[in-house]
Design a protein around this motif. Sequence first.
Motif, short mmCIF file in Angstrom:
data_model
loop_
_atom_site.label_atom_id
_atom_site.label_comp_id
_atom_site.label_asym_id
_atom_site.label_seq_id
_atom_site.Cartn_x
_atom_site.Cartn_y
_atom_site.Cartn_z
N MET A 37 0.83 -1.20 0.00
CA MET A 37 0.00 0.00 0.00
C MET A 37 0.87 1.25 0.00
O MET A 37 1.94 1.28 0.60
N HIS A 38 0.36 2.29 -0.67
CA HIS A 38 1.11 3.55 -0.76
C HIS A 38 0.35 4.70 -0.11
O HIS A 38 0.81 5.27 0.87
N SER A 39 -0.82 5.03 -0.65
CA SER A 39 -1.60 6.17 -0.14
C SER A 39 -3.02 5.71 0.18
O SER A 39 -3.66 5.06 -0.64
N VAL A 40 -3.48 6.07 1.38
CA VAL A 40 -4.84 5.74 1.79
C VAL A 40 -5.46 6.98 2.44
O VAL A 40 -4.92 7.53 3.40
N GLY A 41 -6.59 7.43 1.90
CA GLY A 41 -7.28 8.59 2.46
C GLY A 41 -8.17 8.18 3.62
O GLY A 41 -8.70 7.06 3.65
N ILE A 42 -8.34 9.09 4.57
CA ILE A 42 -9.27 8.85 5.69
C ILE A 42 -10.63 9.40 5.30
O ILE A 42 -10.75 10.57 4.90
N CYS A 43 -11.65 8.56 5.40
CA CYS A 43 -13.02 8.94 5.07
C CYS A 43 -13.80 9.19 6.36
O CYS A 43 -13.45 8.67 7.42
N GLU A 316 -2.76 10.12 15.14
CA GLU A 316 -2.74 11.59 15.05
C GLU A 316 -3.52 12.06 13.81
O GLU A 316 -4.25 13.06 13.86
N ALA A 317 -3.39 11.32 12.72
CA ALA A 317 -4.11 11.66 11.49
C ALA A 317 -5.62 11.56 11.69
O ALA A 317 -6.39 12.41 11.21
N PHE A 318 -6.06 10.53 12.43
CA PHE A 318 -7.49 10.37 12.70
C PHE A 318 -8.01 11.49 13.59
O PHE A 318 -9.13 11.98 13.40
N GLU A 319 -7.22 11.90 14.56
CA GLU A 319 -7.63 13.03 15.41
C GLU A 319 -7.77 14.30 14.57
O GLU A 319 -8.71 15.08 14.78
N THR A 320 -6.86 14.50 13.64
CA THR A 320 -6.92 15.67 12.76
C THR A 320 -8.21 15.66 11.93
O THR A 320 -8.88 16.68 11.79
N VAL A 327 -9.20 19.28 4.29
CA VAL A 327 -10.20 18.60 3.47
C VAL A 327 -9.96 17.10 3.52
O VAL A 327 -10.70 16.36 4.15
N LYS A 328 -8.88 16.64 2.88
CA LYS A 328 -8.60 15.20 2.85
C LYS A 328 -7.25 14.92 3.52
O LYS A 328 -6.23 15.49 3.14
N VAL A 329 -7.29 14.05 4.51
CA VAL A 329 -6.07 13.62 5.21
C VAL A 329 -5.61 12.32 4.56
O VAL A 329 -6.38 11.36 4.44
N MET A 330 -4.35 12.27 4.14
CA MET A 330 -3.81 11.11 3.43
C MET A 330 -2.73 10.44 4.28
O MET A 330 -1.85 11.11 4.82
N LEU A 331 -2.85 9.13 4.41
CA LEU A 331 -1.83 8.35 5.12
C LEU A 331 -0.89 7.71 4.11
O LEU A 331 -1.32 7.18 3.09
N LYS A 332 0.42 7.76 4.42
CA LYS A 332 1.43 7.20 3.55
C LYS A 332 1.92 5.89 4.16
O LYS A 332 2.52 5.87 5.24
N CYS A 333 1.62 4.80 3.48
CA CYS A 333 1.82 3.45 4.05
C CYS A 333 3.17 2.84 3.73
O CYS A 333 3.56 1.86 4.37
N ASP A 334 3.85 3.36 2.71
CA ASP A 334 5.15 2.81 2.31
C ASP A 334 6.26 3.64 2.98
O ASP A 334 6.45 4.81 2.64
N PRO A 335 6.98 3.04 3.93
CA PRO A 335 7.99 3.85 4.67
C PRO A 335 9.13 4.33 3.76
O PRO A 335 9.83 5.27 4.12
N THR A 336 9.29 3.74 2.58
CA THR A 336 10.38 4.13 1.67
C THR A 336 9.95 5.18 0.65
O THR A 336 10.78 5.68 -0.10
N ASP A 337 8.65 5.51 0.62
CA ASP A 337 8.16 6.45 -0.39
C ASP A 337 6.97 7.24 0.13
O ASP A 337 5.85 6.74 0.17
#
Length: 340
Positions: A37-43, A316-320, A327-337
């Motif tokens: 996984m690379h990018s996952v948005g919080i809905c 922290e992202a979920f609290e935000t 608007v959209k908070v994005m989580l970055k799942c790949d620690p190398t990218d």
Amino acid sequence: MAAPGQNLAVVVHRAGDLRLENRPIPEPGPNEVLLRMHSVGICGSDVHYWQHGRIGNFVVKDPMVLGHEASGTVVKVGSGVTHLKPGDRVAIEPGVPREMDEFCKTGHYNLSPTIFFCATPPDDGNLCRYYKHSASYCYKLPDNVTFEEGALIEPLSVGIHACKRAGVTLGSKVFVSGSGPIGLVNVLVAKMMGAAAVVITDFTIQIKNETPQEVASKVESLLGCMPEITVECTGVEACIQAGIYATRSGGTLVLVGLGPDMVTVPIVNAAVREVDIRGIFRYCNTWPVAIALLASKRINVKPLVTHRFPLEKALEAFETTKRGEGVKVMLKCDPTDHNP
């Protein structure tokens, strides 16, 4: 490939109980692919499951991985997969039919009662390092479409499906109620589909203490006419009422936002003016359309991403998100990218 156990995941256990946990890296079945996984948005639904442990009849009974707005890279393919290979960048459609029922046969697979859907109990989502998914519902991303754009195809699909159901066409006058991520993608899609004018609450129309009728007259004065189409993205009772009052006779109101089971609406007003009220449930057949729009640069969703966090800072992202920041908070799942 990560070592065994290095599959960090964001897991909701019950209302108010959100944890970061390591889970086993799954093995793809014959028609599945394993994705890094690379990018996952919080809905908003992810936050709702965390805060309340349920949405309607969908109740968190066992620990569930959150996340359904996602993109990643294929790292392993099942024996029956021919259209994808390791290294392919893909966007993930989270709803996968489990059987070829009457809804699938007529092209409305989103309505299939047995559909698998990421992060809807009891189905795990993809807010984790490694995730397996049906290969048929992973769509290859062109080189000029980023991972984040790929993840944003999920909310964008809601806009595509809603505007299609609404019948937006050349010259349409459109009222969008609610300016969260879903309201904003509906504005983008409506304009792309040929709407001549779009007004949206909280941007072009400020709502404070107005009655639904007053909101409707504000919309009319701003547009210079009543809109043929209203897209209601809040689910709030007063906003649905305003949507009915605002829509031109013979027009269409599409209900996108979901609120309480029972709402009081001026149904006779809608009936005698032949205002059609339509619902939508998620989307279907939208990923190829969205990818074509993004690749051709007909739609730009990049500005929707206002915050980025590494997966390790998911809480922290979920609290935000809960605080309603950005608007959209994005989580970055790949620690190398951590690139977009």
